[in-house]
Design a protein around this motif. Structure first.
Motif, PDB file in Angstrom:
ATOM      1  N   ALA A 241      -1.367  -1.394 -11.879  1.00 62.03           N
ATOM      2  CA  ALA A 241      -0.300  -0.617 -11.454  1.00 62.03           C
ATOM      3  C   ALA A 241       0.609  -0.186 -12.634  1.00 62.03           C
ATOM      4  O   ALA A 241       1.545  -0.885 -12.882  1.00 62.03           O
ATOM      5  CB  ALA A 241       0.286  -0.949 -10.317  1.00 62.03           C
TER       6      ALA A 241
ATOM      7  N   CYS B 236      -0.238  -4.751 -15.449  1.00 61.52           N
ATOM      8  CA  CYS B 236       0.808  -3.842 -15.314  1.00 61.52           C
ATOM      9  C   CYS B 236       1.478  -3.861 -16.332  1.00 61.52           C
ATOM     10  O   CYS B 236       2.675  -4.458 -16.751  1.00 61.52           O
ATOM     11  CB  CYS B 236       1.759  -4.479 -14.073  1.00 61.52           C
TER      12      CYS B 236
ATOM     13  N   GLU C 161      -3.646  -7.026  -5.651  1.00 60.18           N
ATOM     14  CA  GLU C 161      -2.695  -6.254  -4.968  1.00 60.18           C
ATOM     15  C   GLU C 161      -2.097  -4.947  -5.613  1.00 60.18           C
ATOM     16  O   GLU C 161      -1.947  -3.844  -5.430  1.00 60.18           O
ATOM     17  CB  GLU C 161      -1.545  -6.830  -4.324  1.00 60.18           C
ATOM     18  N   PHE C 162      -1.632  -5.173  -7.112  1.00 59.71           N
ATOM     19  CA  PHE C 162      -0.887  -4.464  -7.911  1.00 59.71           C
ATOM     20  C   PHE C 162      -1.835  -4.257  -9.135  1.00 59.71           C
ATOM     21  O   PHE C 162      -1.206  -3.769 -10.174  1.00 59.71           O
ATOM     22  CB  PHE C 162       0.535  -4.729  -8.125  1.00 59.71           C
TER      23      PHE C 162
ATOM     24  N   ARG D  91       2.544   3.060  -4.233  1.00 61.31           N
ATOM     25  CA  ARG D  91       1.815   3.389  -5.348  1.00 61.31           C
ATOM     26  C   ARG D  91       2.534   4.457  -5.843  1.00 61.31           C
ATOM     27  O   ARG D  91       3.183   5.314  -5.371  1.00 61.31           O
ATOM     28  CB  ARG D  91       0.366   4.147  -4.839  1.00 61.31           C
ATOM     29  N   GLY D  92       2.575   4.513  -7.199  1.00 57.43           N
ATOM     30  CA  GLY D  92       3.253   5.406  -8.135  1.00 57.43           C
ATOM     31  C   GLY D  92       4.876   5.160  -8.273  1.00 57.43           C
ATOM     32  O   GLY D  92       5.489   5.736  -8.979  1.00 57.43           O
TER      33      GLY D  92
ATOM     34  N   HIS E  14       0.615  -1.391  -0.064  1.00 65.55           N
ATOM     35  CA  HIS E  14      -0.078  -0.187  -0.039  1.00 65.55           C
ATOM     36  C   HIS E  14       0.684   1.147   0.125  1.00 65.55           C
ATOM     37  O   HIS E  14       0.351   2.283  -0.030  1.00 65.55           O
ATOM     38  CB  HIS E  14      -0.892   0.075   0.989  1.00 65.55           C
ATOM     39  N   GLU E  15       2.062   1.004   0.235  1.00 63.17           N
ATOM     40  CA  GLU E  15       3.132   2.312   0.561  1.00 63.17           C
ATOM     41  C   GLU E  15       3.715   2.469  -1.037  1.00 63.17           C
ATOM     42  O   GLU E  15       4.359   3.543  -1.229  1.00 63.17           O
ATOM     43  CB  GLU E  15       4.214   2.205   1.471  1.00 63.17           C
TER      44      GLU E  15
ATOM     45  N   TRP F 182       2.322   2.089 -13.705  1.00 65.54           N
ATOM     46  CA  TRP F 182       3.647   2.487 -13.327  1.00 65.54           C
ATOM     47  C   TRP F 182       4.603   1.685 -13.065  1.00 65.54           C
ATOM     48  O   TRP F 182       5.913   1.840 -13.087  1.00 65.54           O
ATOM     49  CB  TRP F 182       3.482   3.781 -12.192  1.00 65.54           C
TER      50      TRP F 182
END
Length: 120
Positions: free
Chosen positions: A32, A55, A28-29, A10-11, A7-8, A34
């Motif tokens: 994502a 992803c 979870e991802f 992101r980005g 959760h930390e 990025w």
């Protein structure tokens, strides 16, 4: 790359998951876009359904170096899950990850569950 809980992260394009994590949760991802590189803890046991689906930038999934005396394995520049201790990979876990161009499943003796479309 900093060590992070999912959760930390992101980005961040390059993520090292915190040691001790045994499971990547479902979605979870997911999406994502990025995420380019992820380093999984050496004691990872399970990758959930759709964990890394969509992803688009993911090019490498790596495994942290195990502590002395532990079984060695590696995920590098491709998805190489041989000899890692991963027991299950969920449905569509790496779906649409087109930049993962090579998958090494050789000697994957600990995996007892491989979900449908895991690498579709």
């Amino acid at each position: 790359m900093a060590t992070r809980a999912p959760h930390e992260a992101r980005g961040e394009p390059n993520v090292v998951l915190s040691p001790g994590a045994e499971r990547i949760a479902d979605r979870e991802f997911h999406s994502a876009r990025w995420l380019e590189t992820i380093v999984l803890p050496s004691d990872i046991k399970s990758i959930g359904d759709h964990a890394f689906a969509y992803c688009d930038a993911l090019t490498a999934v790596k495994l942290q170096q195990p502590a002395p005396g532990e079984m060695a394995g590696g995920l590098d520049a491709c998805l190489n899950i041989a000899r890692t201790g991963i027991q299950s990979i969920g449905h569509s876990a790496f779906e649409e990850c087109h930049l993962l161009t090579s998958i090494n499943l050789e000697s994957l003796t600990s995996c007892t569950s491989l979900g449908s479309h895991a690498f579709f």
